[in-house]
Design a protein around this motif. Structure first.
Motif, PDB file in Angstrom:
ATOM      1  N   THR A 160      88.541  71.130  47.854  1.00 32.16           N
ATOM      2  CA  THR A 160      89.869  71.296  48.446  1.00 32.16           C
ATOM      3  C   THR A 160      90.822  71.877  47.410  1.00 32.16           C
ATOM      4  OG1 THR A 160      90.550  69.031  47.886  1.00 32.16           O
ATOM      5  CG2 THR A 160      89.532  69.375  50.049  1.00 32.16           C
ATOM      6  N   PHE A 161      91.794  72.646  47.906  1.00 27.15           N
ATOM      7  CA  PHE A 161      92.850  73.209  47.070  1.00 27.15           C
ATOM      8  C   PHE A 161      94.192  72.745  47.637  1.00 27.15           C
ATOM      9  CE2 PHE A 161      89.292  76.176  46.880  1.00 27.15           C
ATOM     10  CZ  PHE A 161      89.149  76.391  45.511  1.00 27.15           C
ATOM     11  N   ASP A 162      94.962  72.039  46.826  1.00 31.71           N
ATOM     12  CA  ASP A 162      96.263  71.522  47.256  1.00 31.71           C
ATOM     13  C   ASP A 162      97.386  72.237  46.506  1.00 31.71           C
ATOM     14  OD1 ASP A 162      94.938  69.725  48.870  1.00 31.71           O
ATOM     15  OD2 ASP A 162      95.072  68.079  47.423  1.00 31.71           O
ATOM     16  N   GLU A 163      98.366  72.729  47.264  1.00 31.33           N
ATOM     17  CA  GLU A 163      99.517  73.419  46.686  1.00 31.33           C
ATOM     18  C   GLU A 163     100.800  72.886  47.308  1.00 31.33           C
ATOM     19  OE1 GLU A 163      98.635  77.515  47.491  1.00 31.33           O
ATOM     20  OE2 GLU A 163      97.201  77.671  45.846  1.00 31.33           O
ATOM     21  N   ASN A 164     101.916  73.221  46.687  1.00 30.49           N
ATOM     22  CA  ASN A 164     103.225  72.793  47.187  1.00 30.49           C
ATOM     23  C   ASN A 164     103.243  71.284  47.424  1.00 30.49           C
ATOM     24  OD1 ASN A 164     105.898  73.356  47.895  1.00 30.49           O
ATOM     25  ND2 ASN A 164     105.408  73.571  50.067  1.00 30.49           N
ATOM     26  N   ILE A 165     102.831  70.517  46.420  1.00 34.46           N
ATOM     27  CA  ILE A 165     102.812  69.061  46.512  1.00 34.46           C
ATOM     28  C   ILE A 165     104.239  68.543  46.328  1.00 34.46           C
ATOM     29  CG2 ILE A 165     101.838  66.935  45.581  1.00 34.46           C
ATOM     30  CD1 ILE A 165      99.493  68.570  44.515  1.00 34.46           C
ATOM     31  N   LEU A 166     104.753  67.877  47.353  1.00 33.75           N
ATOM     32  CA  LEU A 166     106.146  67.433  47.374  1.00 33.75           C
ATOM     33  C   LEU A 166     106.220  65.936  47.641  1.00 33.75           C
ATOM     34  CD1 LEU A 166     107.551  70.249  49.720  1.00 33.75           C
ATOM     35  CD2 LEU A 166     107.532  70.269  47.213  1.00 33.75           C
ATOM     36  N   TYR A 167     107.209  65.275  47.055  1.00 36.12           N
ATOM     37  CA  TYR A 167     107.400  63.859  47.352  1.00 36.12           C
ATOM     38  C   TYR A 167     108.868  63.564  47.607  1.00 36.12           C
ATOM     39  CZ  TYR A 167     109.692  62.504  42.958  1.00 36.12           C
ATOM     40  OH  TYR A 167     110.595  62.352  41.947  1.00 36.12           O
ATOM     41  N   ARG A 168     109.089  62.478  48.333  1.00 35.93           N
ATOM     42  CA  ARG A 168     110.442  61.983  48.559  1.00 35.93           C
ATOM     43  C   ARG A 168     110.383  60.482  48.792  1.00 35.93           C
ATOM     44  NH1 ARG A 168     109.571  65.024  53.729  1.00 35.93           N
ATOM     45  NH2 ARG A 168     109.500  63.510  55.445  1.00 35.93           N
ATOM     46  N   GLN A 169     111.548  59.827  48.718  1.00 36.68           N
ATOM     47  CA  GLN A 169     111.623  58.376  48.855  1.00 36.68           C
ATOM     48  C   GLN A 169     112.402  57.957  50.101  1.00 36.68           C
ATOM     49  OE1 GLN A 169     112.808  58.429  44.392  1.00 36.68           O
ATOM     50  NE2 GLN A 169     112.429  56.299  44.926  1.00 36.68           N
ATOM     51  N   HIS A 170     112.465  58.842  51.084  1.00 40.77           N
ATOM     52  CA  HIS A 170     113.172  58.543  52.322  1.00 40.77           C
ATOM     53  C   HIS A 170     112.517  59.341  53.451  1.00 40.77           C
ATOM     54  CE1 HIS A 170     114.939  62.263  50.798  1.00 40.77           C
ATOM     55  NE2 HIS A 170     115.159  62.565  52.045  1.00 40.77           N
ATOM     56  N   ASP A 171     112.994  59.162  54.683  1.00 45.85           N
ATOM     57  CA  ASP A 171     112.459  59.886  55.832  1.00 45.85           C
ATOM     58  C   ASP A 171     110.949  59.702  55.930  1.00 45.85           C
ATOM     59  OD1 ASP A 171     112.285  61.452  58.071  1.00 45.85           O
ATOM     60  OD2 ASP A 171     112.691  63.359  57.055  1.00 45.85           O
ATOM     61  N   PHE A 172     110.519  58.440  56.030  1.00 43.21           N
ATOM     62  CA  PHE A 172     109.085  58.119  56.080  1.00 43.21           C
ATOM     63  C   PHE A 172     108.558  58.307  57.505  1.00 43.21           C
ATOM     64  CE2 PHE A 172     108.812  56.767  51.832  1.00 43.21           C
ATOM     65  CZ  PHE A 172     109.941  56.017  51.512  1.00 43.21           C
ATOM     66  N   SER A 173     108.451  59.539  57.913  1.00 44.06           N
ATOM     67  CA  SER A 173     107.980  59.850  59.260  1.00 44.06           C
ATOM     68  C   SER A 173     106.958  60.976  59.207  1.00 44.06           C
ATOM     69  CB  SER A 173     109.154  60.262  60.153  1.00 44.06           C
ATOM     70  OG  SER A 173     108.685  60.799  61.372  1.00 44.06           O
ATOM     71  N   LEU A 174     105.791  60.747  59.816  1.00 39.01           N
ATOM     72  CA  LEU A 174     104.772  61.795  59.869  1.00 39.01           C
ATOM     73  C   LEU A 174     105.133  62.876  60.869  1.00 39.01           C
ATOM     74  CD1 LEU A 174     101.598  59.520  59.733  1.00 39.01           C
ATOM     75  CD2 LEU A 174     102.638  60.803  57.863  1.00 39.01           C
TER      76      LEU A 174
END
Length: 240
Positions: A160-174
């Protein structure tokens, strides 16, 4: 669609430049193809204690560690299936066990603390984990764009190749969009080799030729470390 519910394999990670990725893709072409998910934007909600006990332990690089997350392979609505995944690592081997349930049922279970509506062995293992570490809460939302490839020879070798890995600590909605703070530098890709056995010679040769070496990289761990570096104030620490 039939989903695989259990996994036991090695997961080996490499940080690549854009040029290194292109060279590896070229060598892979006779041996691998995009899988059913192909190119997708994966969304994950990681659950932890109020003092981040799970990720703290993981970053100490113990022989055994575990984590719990809810995952989707696209933006979902309440009736769409999502994965509840219990992931463990012992002595370099990764064990993953998961359930597939409608998004609304999963989110309601985690909001209310009531058991998931699944009475299978995997369901019992997930509930044991939740009770052992309770109260668990969503701590990090992680998204990334993935290209996933499977081996044409019928083996379980995957890349697998993963790009544009982003994180946040709010808006926990899939069901929300993919946005947040970046964890990789411009042009970087995280490649993961997933296999229950060895690495094929053709892959070993290209990695050796390009002098590409494995790395230790946890997306959740990197997000937590970024939070600390950016001055995130931890909650008061309480240990069981």
């Amino acid at each position: 669609m039939a989903y695989q519910m259990t996994f036991q394999r090695y997961e080996i990670k490499y940080l690549l430049t854009r040029q290194e990725k292109e060279r590896i893709l070229h060598v892979m072409e006779p041996y691998m193809r995009l899988d059913d998910y192909g190119r997708s934007t994966i969304r994950n909600i990681y659950y932890d204690t109020d003092n981040y006990r799970l990720i703290r332990h993981s970053l100490e690089k113990p022989a055994y560690k575990e984590k719990l997350r809810v995952r989707s392979y696209r933006q979902v609505s309440p009736e769409d299936p999502v994965f509840v995944e219990l992931k463990k690592k012992y002595d370099s081997v990764v064990y993953k066990r998961r359930l597939v349930l409608p998004e609304a049922e999963v989110m309601e279970s985690f909001r209310s603390g009531k058991p998931l509506p699944d009475h299978s062995q995997i369901g019992h293992e997930i509930e044991y984990f939740r009770n052992y570490y309770k109260p668990l809460q969503p701590t990090v939302f992680l998204s990334y764009e993935r290209e996933a490839y499977y081996a044409l020879d019928g083996g379980d070798f995957r890349v697998t190749f993963d790009e544009n890995i982003l994180y946040r600590q709010h808006d926990f909605s899939l069901g929300s969009g993919a946005y947040g703070e970046a964890l990789l530098g411009r042009g970087q890709t995280l490649m993961e080799i997933k296999t229950s056995g060895g690495i094929p010679l053709w892959m070993s040769h290209i990695l050796s030729k390009q002098r590409i070496f494995k790395t230790s990289f946890s997306k959740y761990g990197a997000a937590y470390q970024s939070m600390m570096a950016n001055g995130f104030q931890e909650r008061s620490v309480r240990y069981a």
